[in-house]
Design a protein around this motif. Structure first.
Motif, PDB file in Angstrom:
ATOM      1  N   THR A  74       2.581  -1.694  -9.713  1.00  0.00           N
ATOM      2  CA  THR A  74       2.026  -2.284  -8.497  1.00  0.00           C
ATOM      3  C   THR A  74       1.599  -3.709  -8.813  1.00  0.00           C
ATOM      4  O   THR A  74       1.030  -3.960  -9.874  1.00  0.00           O
ATOM      5  CB  THR A  74       0.800  -1.485  -8.008  1.00  0.00           C
ATOM      6  OG1 THR A  74       1.184  -0.126  -7.852  1.00  0.00           O
ATOM      7  CG2 THR A  74       0.273  -2.017  -6.703  1.00  0.00           C
ATOM      8  N   TYR A 112       8.568  -2.089  -2.910  1.00  0.00           N
ATOM      9  CA  TYR A 112       8.304  -2.036  -1.484  1.00  0.00           C
ATOM     10  C   TYR A 112       6.972  -2.705  -1.206  1.00  0.00           C
ATOM     11  O   TYR A 112       6.021  -2.543  -1.967  1.00  0.00           O
ATOM     12  CB  TYR A 112       8.251  -0.581  -0.988  1.00  0.00           C
ATOM     13  CG  TYR A 112       9.604   0.087  -1.029  1.00  0.00           C
ATOM     14  CD1 TYR A 112      10.448   0.055   0.079  1.00  0.00           C
ATOM     15  CD2 TYR A 112      10.053   0.726  -2.182  1.00  0.00           C
ATOM     16  CE1 TYR A 112      11.697   0.639   0.043  1.00  0.00           C
ATOM     17  CE2 TYR A 112      11.296   1.318  -2.230  1.00  0.00           C
ATOM     18  CZ  TYR A 112      12.119   1.284  -1.107  1.00  0.00           C
ATOM     19  OH  TYR A 112      13.352   1.855  -1.153  1.00  0.00           O
ATOM     20  N   THR A 114       3.557  -3.342   1.151  1.00  0.00           N
ATOM     21  CA  THR A 114       2.680  -2.609   2.055  1.00  0.00           C
ATOM     22  C   THR A 114       1.704  -3.611   2.672  1.00  0.00           C
ATOM     23  O   THR A 114       1.392  -4.610   2.053  1.00  0.00           O
ATOM     24  CB  THR A 114       1.881  -1.517   1.309  1.00  0.00           C
ATOM     25  OG1 THR A 114       1.183  -2.115   0.229  1.00  0.00           O
ATOM     26  CG2 THR A 114       2.774  -0.428   0.790  1.00  0.00           C
ATOM     27  N   GLU A 117       6.147  -1.137   5.101  1.00  0.00           N
ATOM     28  CA  GLU A 117       6.915  -0.383   4.101  1.00  0.00           C
ATOM     29  C   GLU A 117       8.376  -0.792   4.174  1.00  0.00           C
ATOM     30  O   GLU A 117       9.183  -0.172   4.842  1.00  0.00           O
ATOM     31  CB  GLU A 117       6.754   1.114   4.328  1.00  0.00           C
ATOM     32  CG  GLU A 117       7.284   1.970   3.202  1.00  0.00           C
ATOM     33  CD  GLU A 117       6.498   1.852   1.909  1.00  0.00           C
ATOM     34  OE1 GLU A 117       7.092   2.072   0.843  1.00  0.00           O
ATOM     35  OE2 GLU A 117       5.305   1.549   1.932  1.00  0.00           O
TER      36      GLU A 117
END
Length: 121
Positions: A74, A112, A114, A117
């Motif tokens: 992340t 991806y 956020t 999405e």
């Protein structure tokens, strides 16, 4: 396509009408295929058109089933009044992380964003 057989159509209405009915069934199938292709292209264009704002969180993950390993990555990047020559894009970070992950044996990761999405491309 209609459940009327070609033989019964020829017997009752002649070959021209039979050909027209058969052609209309094929035309309907072709139209459905064209519509499905158009919808897929529109969806792909929508995904490609997503612009992520500064500070968006991106995530990716992968599994290696043969050794039961998992990786989750992340990241986010925030720019404030940064000249274009100094800007580091999320795609550049994703590519660098992918290069490191694949060099260690992980598959290529798709990041991806956020809360939208959508894939980072």
């Amino acid at each position: 396509m209609s459940k009327i057989s070609r033989r019964s159509l020829l017997g009752y209405s002649g070959s021209a009408a039979a050909g027209a009915v058969l052609a209309s069934g094929e035309s309907a199938q072709a139209a459905e295929a064209t519509q499905a292709t158009t919808e897929a292209a529109t969806e792909a264009a929508t995904e490609a058109a997503v612009t992520f704002p500064s500070g968006t969180k991106f995530h990716a993950g992968a599994f290696l089933g043969d050794i039961e390993a998992e990786i989750q990555i992340t990241f986010s990047i925030q720019h404030s009044e940064t000249p274009a020559s100094l800007t580091i894009t999320p795609l550049e970070i994703a590519n660098a992380l992918n290069e490191m992950a694949t060099s260690r044996g992980w598959p290529t990761l798709t990041f991806y964003g956020t809360p939208v999405e959508a894939p980072l491309t």
